[in-house]
Scaffold this motif. Structure first.
Motif, short mmCIF file in Angstrom:
data_model
loop_
_atom_site.label_atom_id
_atom_site.label_comp_id
_atom_site.label_asym_id
_atom_site.label_seq_id
_atom_site.Cartn_x
_atom_site.Cartn_y
_atom_site.Cartn_z
N LYS A 1 0.60 -1.49 -0.13
CA LYS A 1 0.00 0.32 0.16
C LYS A 1 0.93 1.07 -0.03
N VAL A 2 0.54 2.20 -0.86
CA VAL A 2 1.07 3.55 -1.39
C VAL A 2 0.33 4.62 -0.87
N VAL A 3 0.68 5.45 0.12
CA VAL A 3 0.25 6.90 0.85
C VAL A 3 0.65 7.50 0.17
N VAL A 4 0.20 8.53 -0.80
CA VAL A 4 0.83 10.09 -1.09
C VAL A 4 0.29 11.15 -0.25
N HIS A 5 0.73 11.98 0.14
CA HIS A 5 0.61 13.51 0.90
C HIS A 5 0.86 14.69 0.08
N VAL A 6 -0.30 15.28 -0.60
CA VAL A 6 0.11 16.32 -1.41
C VAL A 6 0.73 17.03 -0.24
N GLN A 7 1.72 18.40 0.19
CA GLN A 7 1.53 19.33 1.18
C GLN A 7 2.00 21.11 0.14
N ASP A 8 0.79 21.82 1.20
CA ASP A 8 0.32 23.02 0.26
C ASP A 8 1.92 24.11 0.01
N VAL A 9 1.82 25.10 -1.17
CA VAL A 9 3.05 25.83 -1.22
C VAL A 9 1.26 26.89 -1.33
N ASN A 10 2.36 27.80 -1.22
CA ASN A 10 1.77 29.40 -1.90
C ASN A 10 1.75 29.84 -2.79
N ASP A 11 1.20 28.98 -3.02
CA ASP A 11 0.81 28.57 -5.25
C ASP A 11 -0.09 30.11 -5.33
N ASN A 12 -1.50 29.97 -4.62
CA ASN A 12 -2.55 31.07 -4.70
C ASN A 12 -2.19 32.19 -4.80
N ALA A 13 -2.81 33.13 -5.03
CA ALA A 13 -2.78 34.72 -4.84
C ALA A 13 -4.17 34.72 -4.63
N PRO A 14 -4.72 35.81 -3.43
CA PRO A 14 -5.79 35.74 -2.92
C PRO A 14 -6.81 36.45 -3.86
#
Length: 898
Positions: A339-352
């Protein structure tokens, strides 16, 4: 459900009402109201009532209403404006709105309007899930191959059923049909998805039983529950003794959402102790891995390297879970899974993202607010959304542009633009503001949005004239309808509030309304005269002008206009004294009136004013040598004494003129009637100022003419002197006796001229001349002298201490219109001329010339030899120290001595 046409009309009605709100109340911080409803509820189902839930007190005087601010999801909920009742407006499908999110909220904003107060209310309606979806398997039937030598407890992944419901309505259990070899174990993935694994409970024997048919049933927790099933065909295969073995049964991987495509995530290494093809391991995704996973990730069949196949987005999906399968190439392989679990980490790629919802807007990007709005009045709602999480999604919002507005937090990431002070459109009509939102990521993202706020006008400025009082002039005798002037008032407001109309306020002039005299154009402010004005009747009008704007309530301004009627020279002088009959008057003149006697005074008045009423008097016709008139006062004086009856009927015409342009003149005729003696109680002499006035009336032109006349006179004297000298030489042989006769003029002399000048002594010189008519009644004498000792003036001058002789030889008299006789008079080497004129008689020629041809005045050489003429010869000597009063001779006088 689409908004009905009546709802759209109501929406526009609200927009119009809010534009013209005269003022807004102070706005408090927004409050949040929370409600719940089930999905798929029937239309018009009541969710709640804001008025009741907020405990608002309705009274007859209160005017409370509610208005929903326009938002993307506002169509699901309807708002009744009068009491804030919330109902279902459109079918709500929770699965479409929120998908697998546990909590599904419909959020929107409502503004409550109560009398003079506005409140912002944030509404959150939680949509509860109902069990309207049954579990579904991706396949109705699947095949599972299991080696006969599979060890007890071996697990085999099965298809995962999906249920769009959430919570208790989601899949709660899996069941498998009753059999003696297999059972299932229900597990949950990291994202909460439940799945089942088939577990071998009893050894298999392909030779005994080569296949099994199982039914897998998935059941949710709804009430009533829903379920679905799939058929599993289990084939028993001949065994391959060993299966590949992973290092670990599961792996956890963290990856940034901006990871590049091709990034290595894992490098699997499964070991199979068999030899040859039975020990050669290949890798791949498990049969149950969906296509979404296969598109995002890839695994190398030979090397087992797991890499990123396509970009991932934290905001779209945060976790990926899937199985990697390893099998050998031998016959009847028995694969193993990891079993493989991939967690995506947020980066600041969206402007308000900034959304500004104005309270009132007619044009996109522009909010409107009345200039009468109170402090902290609500203008617009600013909503900010950042798809990032954590610090990357935390927002700091700032408002730039003008300190008349500020941001005030409403709730979470929503802010209100409110006023900070009273506004004035006449000073600032439009504000350009900038909303800046910046997240707290590293590096931070910043978004700015410009927004315009325009002030709607209130009628807070009255019309103003440029000055309170205007002075204008209007020439009298104007034509009716004549233009007078235009007054203009200014209003700083706009639209109807600045549309000015003019009105002439009711006043009375000479007992009549002002509207009968003046007309005012209400649109332009132009004034016109309705009648012709007469300065002598009305000299000034005072008008009160009122300017009104078109606002509500209406404001006024006023000004005063003083219209001065300008005088024209339209009135001729009017004679007030003496009394006239047919423009003529009779005035008594004493017979013994002396020179300078003031006979009468002409009084006149002029109805005009200023220079138009300045009067001057002059004698235009008649014996001007006898009379003179004061130009300024109108006094008529006698120039010299009158003693002849011929002067009993005297007449002059006096002209009275004003100083206007053109000048107007009135004439009167004065008939002088010779009366008795001079009155004793009357000042009969002119004052010295009269003489100065007379002399002052001479203009420069008269002076120039007199100077020229003197020059001509001097030239004539020289010529005459030359001629006399020549005649003297010629007549030396005809000398008379050396004895000089001396004659003194007595007071009782019969000759009128001698009687008037009784104190004058005439000396007779050797030069004698005989004149037939020298001393006669009515003779006028004037004296001119080359050396200036004897001149024609009102006051007599001394002739000196020398005697003056009279000589006629060599001279001839010159006839004139007035029958003038010119007689040379010598004074030493100088000479003068005695001019003698006879009054008109029946013996004259009839043409007004008393010349040589007249019988009574013939002084020809023959007549001089006659004895009777020689008897009339008198020797005249002038004693030194006496005066000969000789005045200017006025042409046309009858025998008067001037």
């Amino acid at each position: 459900m689409r908004r009905t046409s009546s709802s759209r009309v109501l929406w526009h009605w609200w927009a119009v009402v809010v534009v013209f709100l005269s003022f807004l109340s102070t706005l408090a911080a927004a409050m949040t109201m929370k409600y719940q409803t089930n999905e798929e509820e029937a239309l018009s189902t009541v969710i709640g009532n804001l008025a009741k839930d907020m405990s608002l007190n309705f009274s007859n005087s209160s005017k409370t209403s509610f208005r929903m601010m326009k938002q993307f999801n506002a169509s699901f909920i309807r708002l009744r404006e009068r009491d804030g009742q919330l109902t279902i407006g459109e079918r709500i499908d929770r699965e479409k709105i929120c998908k697998h999110t546990i909590q599904c909220l419909i959020a929107f904003d409502v503004v409550s309007v109560s009398n003079e107060q506005f409140k912002l209310i944030h509404i959150e309606v939680e949509v509860k899930d109902i069990n309207d979806h049954a579990p579904e398997f991706p396949r109705k039937e699947s095949t599972l191959e299991i080696s006969e030598n599979a060890a007890l407890g071996t697990r085999f992944p099965l298809d995962v059923a999906m249920d769009e419901d959430v919570g208790s309505n989601y899949i709660q259990n899996y069941q498998v049909s009753v059999n003696s070899h297999f059972t299932i174990d229900v597990l949950s993935r990291a994202d909460g998805i439940k799945y089942a694994e088939l577990v071998l409970m009893k050894e298999l024997d392909r030779e005994t039983h080569a296949s099994y048919v199982l039914e897998l049933i998935a059941t949710d927790g709804g009430n009533p529950s829903r379920s679905s099933s799939t058929k599993i065909n289990v084939k028993v295969k001949d065994f391959n003794d060993n299966s590949p073995v992973f290092e670990r049964s599961s792996f956890l991987v963290d990856i940034l959402e901006d990871a590049p495509v091709g990034l290595l995530l894992l490098d699997f290494n499964a070991v199979d102790p068999d030899e040859g093809l039975n020990g050669e391991v290949v890798y791949g995704f498990g049969n149950q891995v969906p296509s979404e996973i296969r598109q995002r990730f890839s695994v190398d069949r030979k090397s087992g390297r797991l890499t990123l196949e396509s970009p991932i987005d934290f905001e779209s999906k945060k976790t990926y879970e899937f199985d990697i399968q390893a099998s050998d190439l031998g016959p009847n392989p028995s694969p193993s899974t990891c079993k493989v679990v991939v967690h995506v980490q947020d980066v600041n790629d969206n402007a308000p993202e900034i959304t500004i919802t104005p309270m009132t807007s007619v044009t996109a990007g522009i909010a409107y607010i009345t200039e009468a709005a109170a402090k902290e009045s609500f203008v617009a709602l600013v909503s900010i959304v950042d798809k990032d999480s954590g610090a990357n999604g935390d927002i700091h919002c700032t408002l730039y542009g003008h300190n008349h507005f500020k941001l005030q937090q409403a709730y979470e990431d929503s802010f209100m633009i409110v006023t900070t002070c009273p506004l004035d459109r006449e000073k600032i009509a439009e504000y350009n503001l900038t909303v800046v939102a910046e997240d707290l990521g590293s590096p931070p993202f910043r978004t700015s949005k410009q927004y315009t706020i325009r002030l709607s006008d209130e009628n807070d400025n009255a019309p103003v004239f440029s000055k309170p009082v205007f002075e204008v002039s209007l020439m009298e005798n104007n034509a009716p309808g004549a233009y007078i002037t235009t007054v203009v008032a200014r209003d700083l407001d706009q639209g109807e509030n600045s549309k000015i109309s003019y009105k002439l306020l009711d006043t009375y002039i000479i007992g009549s309304p002002v509207s009968t005299f003046i007309s005012l154009d209400p649109a332009t402010g132009s004034l016109y005269a309705l009648r012709s004005f007469n300065f002598e009747v009305l000299k000034q009008l005072q008008l009160h002008i009122q300017a009104s704007d078109g606002g509500s309530p209406q404001l006024q301004g006023s000004a005063v206009i003083n219209v001065k009627i300008v005088d024209q020279n339209d009135n001729a002088p009017s004679i007030t004294q003496p009394a006239l009959i047919n423009n003529s008057a009779e005035v008594l003149l004493p017979k013994d009136a002396p020179s300078g006697y003031v006979i009468t005074q002409v009084h006149a008045r002029d109805a005009d004013e200023g220079v138009n009423a300045e009067l001057s008097f002059r004698i235009s016709e008649g014996v001007a040598s006898v009379f003179s008139i004061n130009r300024a006062t109108g006094e008529i004086c006698l120039n010299h004494e009158l003693s002849y009856e011929a002067y009993e009927n005297l007449r002059i015409t006096v002209s009275v003129s004003d100083n206007g342009r053109p000048s107007l003149t009135t004439a009167l005729t004065i008939n002088f009637i010779m009366a008795g003696s001079l009155p004793s109680d009357r000042n009969v002499f002119r004052h010295k100022i009269d003489e100065e006035t007379q002399e002052g009336d001479h203009s420069i032109i008269i002076i120039v003419v007199l100077a020229g006349s003197c020059a001509l006179l001097l030239l004539a004297i020289i010529i005459i002197a030359t001629t006399c000298n020549k005649g003297k030489v010629d007549n030396q042989g005809h000398s008379h006796s050396g004895k000089e006769d001396r004659v003194q003029a007595k007071g009782n002399h019969s000759d009128p001229l001698i009687s008037i000048h009784s104190d004058i002594v005439f000396d007779i010189h050797p030069y004698k001349t005989t004149f037939s008519g020298l001393i006669q009644r009515g003779i006028d004498i004037s004296c001119s002298s080359e050396d200036g000792t004897c001149v024609s003036e009102d006051s007599p001058r001394e002739l000196g201490n020398k005697s003056l002789g009279v000589k006629s030889e060599g001279f001839s008299t010159v006839p004139s219109k007035d029958a003038m006789r010119q007689i040379p008079i010598w004074k030493g080497t100088s000479y003068a001329t005695i001019s003698a004129r006879e009054p008109h008689s029946g013996k004259d020629s009839g043409v007004g010339d008393s010349d040589f041809n007249d019988s009574d005045s013939d002084i020809s050489s023959d007549g001089l030899r006659k004895e009777e003429h020689q008897n009339n010869i008198q020797d005249i000597s002038l004693s030194i120290g006496n005066f000969l009063k000789i005045s200017r001779y006025q042409r046309g006088s009858e025998g008067g001595l001037e």
